[in-house]
Write a protein that holds these residues in place. Structure first.
Motif, PDB file in Angstrom:
ATOM      1  N   LEU A  22     -19.347  13.519   0.379  1.00 26.54           N
ATOM      2  CA  LEU A  22     -18.017  13.309  -0.211  1.00 26.54           C
ATOM      3  C   LEU A  22     -18.160  12.714  -1.622  1.00 26.54           C
ATOM      4  O   LEU A  22     -17.736  11.581  -1.880  1.00 26.54           O
ATOM      5  CB  LEU A  22     -17.186  12.361   0.676  1.00 26.54           C
ATOM      6  N   PRO A  23     -18.777  13.466  -2.546  1.00 29.66           N
ATOM      7  CA  PRO A  23     -19.018  12.891  -3.882  1.00 29.66           C
ATOM      8  C   PRO A  23     -17.723  12.588  -4.655  1.00 29.66           C
ATOM      9  O   PRO A  23     -17.756  11.817  -5.611  1.00 29.66           O
ATOM     10  CB  PRO A  23     -19.849  13.975  -4.592  1.00 29.66           C
ATOM     11  N   ASP A  24     -16.600  13.180  -4.201  1.00 33.30           N
ATOM     12  CA  ASP A  24     -15.324  12.906  -4.878  1.00 33.30           C
ATOM     13  C   ASP A  24     -14.500  11.834  -4.169  1.00 33.30           C
ATOM     14  O   ASP A  24     -13.284  11.743  -4.370  1.00 33.30           O
ATOM     15  CB  ASP A  24     -14.495  14.196  -4.975  1.00 33.30           C
ATOM     16  N   ALA A  25     -15.156  11.061  -3.303  1.00 34.39           N
ATOM     17  CA  ALA A  25     -14.430  10.010  -2.559  1.00 34.39           C
ATOM     18  C   ALA A  25     -13.686   9.087  -3.525  1.00 34.39           C
ATOM     19  O   ALA A  25     -14.130   8.871  -4.652  1.00 34.39           O
ATOM     20  CB  ALA A  25     -15.429   9.202  -1.729  1.00 34.39           C
ATOM     21  N   ASP A  26     -12.559   8.535  -3.056  1.00 37.27           N
ATOM     22  CA  ASP A  26     -11.785   7.604  -3.897  1.00 37.27           C
ATOM     23  C   ASP A  26     -12.582   6.339  -4.161  1.00 37.27           C
ATOM     24  O   ASP A  26     -12.446   5.720  -5.211  1.00 37.27           O
ATOM     25  CB  ASP A  26     -10.488   7.210  -3.171  1.00 37.27           C
ATOM     26  N   LEU A  27     -13.382   5.956  -3.177  1.00 38.27           N
ATOM     27  CA  LEU A  27     -14.156   4.726  -3.316  1.00 38.27           C
ATOM     28  C   LEU A  27     -15.517   4.932  -2.661  1.00 38.27           C
ATOM     29  O   LEU A  27     -15.604   5.444  -1.534  1.00 38.27           O
ATOM     30  CB  LEU A  27     -13.417   3.576  -2.622  1.00 38.27           C
ATOM     31  N   LYS A  28     -16.581   4.541  -3.374  1.00 37.62           N
ATOM     32  CA  LYS A  28     -17.935   4.639  -2.828  1.00 37.62           C
ATOM     33  C   LYS A  28     -18.512   3.225  -2.759  1.00 37.62           C
ATOM     34  O   LYS A  28     -18.518   2.513  -3.771  1.00 37.62           O
ATOM     35  CB  LYS A  28     -18.821   5.500  -3.728  1.00 37.62           C
ATOM     36  N   ILE A  29     -18.982   2.866  -1.583  1.00 37.87           N
ATOM     37  CA  ILE A  29     -19.505   1.515  -1.386  1.00 37.87           C
ATOM     38  C   ILE A  29     -20.939   1.624  -0.906  1.00 37.87           C
ATOM     39  O   ILE A  29     -21.245   2.475  -0.061  1.00 37.87           O
ATOM     40  CB  ILE A  29     -18.668   0.753  -0.333  1.00 37.87           C
ATOM     41  N   PHE A  30     -21.793   0.764  -1.422  1.00 38.87           N
ATOM     42  CA  PHE A  30     -23.192   0.729  -0.988  1.00 38.87           C
ATOM     43  C   PHE A  30     -23.472  -0.662  -0.442  1.00 38.87           C
ATOM     44  O   PHE A  30     -23.396  -1.648  -1.178  1.00 38.87           O
ATOM     45  CB  PHE A  30     -24.117   1.065  -2.154  1.00 38.87           C
ATOM     46  N   GLU A  41      -6.889  -1.766  -3.052  1.00 36.35           N
ATOM     47  CA  GLU A  41      -5.547  -2.150  -3.555  1.00 36.35           C
ATOM     48  C   GLU A  41      -5.391  -1.707  -5.009  1.00 36.35           C
ATOM     49  O   GLU A  41      -4.318  -1.273  -5.420  1.00 36.35           O
ATOM     50  CB  GLU A  41      -5.443  -3.667  -3.428  1.00 36.35           C
ATOM     51  N   THR A  42      -6.476  -1.808  -5.791  1.00 36.70           N
ATOM     52  CA  THR A  42      -6.391  -1.462  -7.213  1.00 36.70           C
ATOM     53  C   THR A  42      -6.339   0.060  -7.422  1.00 36.70           C
ATOM     54  O   THR A  42      -6.068   0.537  -8.529  1.00 36.70           O
ATOM     55  CB  THR A  42      -7.607  -1.987  -8.009  1.00 36.70           C
ATOM     56  N   LEU A  43      -6.615   0.845  -6.370  1.00 37.61           N
ATOM     57  CA  LEU A  43      -6.606   2.309  -6.521  1.00 37.61           C
ATOM     58  C   LEU A  43      -5.199   2.876  -6.479  1.00 37.61           C
ATOM     59  O   LEU A  43      -4.975   4.019  -6.826  1.00 37.61           O
ATOM     60  CB  LEU A  43      -7.417   2.965  -5.370  1.00 37.61           C
ATOM     61  N   THR A  44      -4.246   2.081  -5.967  1.00 45.55           N
ATOM     62  CA  THR A  44      -2.900   2.632  -5.740  1.00 45.55           C
ATOM     63  C   THR A  44      -2.166   2.861  -7.066  1.00 45.55           C
ATOM     64  O   THR A  44      -2.454   2.228  -8.039  1.00 45.55           O
ATOM     65  CB  THR A  44      -2.055   1.700  -4.856  1.00 45.55           C
ATOM     66  N   MET A  95       0.845  -1.197   0.000  1.00 48.04           N
ATOM     67  CA  MET A  95       0.000   0.000   0.000  1.00 48.04           C
ATOM     68  C   MET A  95       0.884   1.253   0.000  1.00 48.04           C
ATOM     69  O   MET A  95       1.833   1.344   0.764  1.00 48.04           O
ATOM     70  CB  MET A  95      -0.878  -0.062   1.248  1.00 48.04           C
ATOM     71  N   SER A  96       0.575   2.200  -0.850  1.00 47.14           N
ATOM     72  CA  SER A  96       1.374   3.429  -0.903  1.00 47.14           C
ATOM     73  C   SER A  96       0.983   4.337   0.256  1.00 47.14           C
ATOM     74  O   SER A  96       0.109   4.023   1.047  1.00 47.14           O
ATOM     75  CB  SER A  96       1.105   4.145  -2.225  1.00 47.14           C
ATOM     76  N   SER A  97       1.619   5.507   0.341  1.00 46.97           N
ATOM     77  CA  SER A  97       1.340   6.390   1.472  1.00 46.97           C
ATOM     78  C   SER A  97       0.261   7.404   1.122  1.00 46.97           C
ATOM     79  O   SER A  97       0.172   8.437   1.748  1.00 46.97           O
ATOM     80  CB  SER A  97       2.622   7.102   1.879  1.00 46.97           C
ATOM     81  N   ARG A  98      -0.564   7.118   0.118  1.00 46.73           N
ATOM     82  CA  ARG A  98      -1.583   8.098  -0.228  1.00 46.73           C
ATOM     83  C   ARG A  98      -2.729   8.102   0.792  1.00 46.73           C
ATOM     84  O   ARG A  98      -2.825   7.237   1.654  1.00 46.73           O
ATOM     85  CB  ARG A  98      -2.102   7.892  -1.653  1.00 46.73           C
ATOM     86  N   PHE A  99      -3.548   9.130   0.692  1.00 49.65           N
ATOM     87  CA  PHE A  99      -4.638   9.359   1.641  1.00 49.65           C
ATOM     88  C   PHE A  99      -5.943   8.874   0.992  1.00 49.65           C
ATOM     89  O   PHE A  99      -6.285   9.329  -0.105  1.00 49.65           O
ATOM     90  CB  PHE A  99      -4.676  10.872   1.925  1.00 49.65           C
ATOM     91  N   TYR A 100      -6.658   7.969   1.663  1.00 53.31           N
ATOM     92  CA  TYR A 100      -7.868   7.371   1.075  1.00 53.31           C
ATOM     93  C   TYR A 100      -9.141   7.935   1.683  1.00 53.31           C
ATOM     94  O   TYR A 100      -9.269   7.986   2.908  1.00 53.31           O
ATOM     95  CB  TYR A 100      -7.890   5.853   1.301  1.00 53.31           C
ATOM     96  N   VAL A 101     -10.047   8.319   0.818  1.00 57.07           N
ATOM     97  CA  VAL A 101     -11.361   8.777   1.285  1.00 57.07           C
ATOM     98  C   VAL A 101     -12.384   7.737   0.822  1.00 57.07           C
ATOM     99  O   VAL A 101     -12.597   7.550  -0.376  1.00 57.07           O
ATOM    100  CB  VAL A 101     -11.691  10.177   0.720  1.00 57.07           C
TER     101      VAL A 101
END
Ligand code: DC
Length: 219
Positions: A144-152, A216-219, A1-7
C-alpha cells in the motif's frame, strides 16, 4: 474526525508491537485490522502440511492453486485457505516461527499474497469500516505505497525478545529480522515518508495516542 476512509500501513520487525498497536488503532477509529504476518504464517502451515519445502514452493504454486478468501471476525480480517481458517495457536507455533521467514522470502509466496492483500481495502469498504490498518514488513513500501499514513515501529531487541517470552512464545526474533531485512524481495525497510515510533520507550496508550494525533492532522 471526518467520515473519510483511512489507509494506515504499519511496518516493523518481530516483537515491535505491531499487532497491539494495530488492534488499538482499529478499535479507536473503526478500522479493519489486517495482519499480513498471519497470511505468511497460514501459507507456511498449508505448505508444510503438503510436505513442500521453501525451495519447492514455487514449483508447487505454479501448478496448484491455493484458493484464498476472507472472513471478517470482530474487526479483524482473517485469511481462509480453501475455506478453512487457522487458530492463533497454530499460526504462532515454534515450527511456524522457525520456518515462516524462509517461505516468505520466496517470490511465489509473495506473489500469491500481493493481490490478495491489496483486495483488503475493498473488503474494508464493503464491511463498512472507516478504513484499514494493515501490519507487516512491506506494507508501506510494496503493498500500500499510497497509504494515507505509513508508520515504522522500532524497539530495542532485548525488549522485543522479552515480549515474546512474556507471551510464552518460542521465537528467535533477531534471526527472523535478519532474514526479513536481508532478503531480495520486499525486505523490511522503512518506507519513504514513514513516521518512526519507538515502542520500547512508549507504552501502548502513548504509542496509540501519538499515531492518532498524526491521523487527526490528515483530516
Ligand atoms: O508479523 P509476524 O511476525 O507474524 O510475521 C511473520 C513472518 O512473515 C515474518 O518473519 C516475515 C513474514 N512477513 C513478510 O515477509 N511480509 C509481511 N508483510 C508480513 C510478514
Amino acid at each position: 474526525m471526518s467520515s473519510r476512509f483511512y489507509v494506515v500501513a504499519l511496518d516493523g520487525g518481530a516483537g515491535t508491537g505491531k499487532s497491539t498497536t494495530a488492534h488499538s488503532l482499529s478499535r479507536a477509529l473503526n478500522l479493519m485490522h489486517v495482519d499480513t504476518g498471519s497470511h505468511y504464517r497460514a501459507i507456511t502451515r498449508a505448505l508444510l502440511d503438503l510436505n513442500i519445502s521453501p525451495g519447492d514452493a514455487g514449483g508447487y504454486l505454479n501448478k496448484n492453486k491455493l484458493p484464498l478468501s476472507t472472513q471478517v471476525i470482530d474487526g479483524r480480517s482473517c485469511l481462509l485457505i480453501d475455506g478453512a481458517g487457522f487458530e492463533q495457536s497454530v499460526l504462532r507455533s515454534p515450527e511456524i516461527n522457525e520456518s515462516v521467514s524462509d517461505f516468505s522470502s520466496q517470490a511465489s509466496v509473495r506473489e500469491l499474497l500481493f493481490d490478495y492483500q491489496r483486495t483488503q481495502v475493498q473488503v474494508a469498504r464493503e464491511n463498512n469500516f472507516d478504513g484499514l490498518v494493515m501490519e507487516g514488513r512491506d506494507i508501506g513500501t510494496v503493498i500500500l505505497p499510497d497509504a494515507d499514513l505509513k508508520i515504522f515501529l522500532e524497539a530495542d531487541s532485548g525488549i522485543r525478545a522479552n515480549r515474546r517470552i512474556q507471551d510464552g512464545e518460542s521465537d528467535q526474533i533477531t534471526n527472523r529480522d535478519e532474514k526479513d531485512t536481508s532478503r531480495k524481495i520486499a525486505p523490511l525497510i522503512p518506507a519513504n515518508g514513514c513516521i518512526h515510533v519507538d515502542t520500547g520507550v512508549l507504552g501502548i496508550e502513548e504509542v496509540t495516542k501519538s499515531i492518532l494525533d498524526v491521523i487527526e492532522t490528515l483530516t
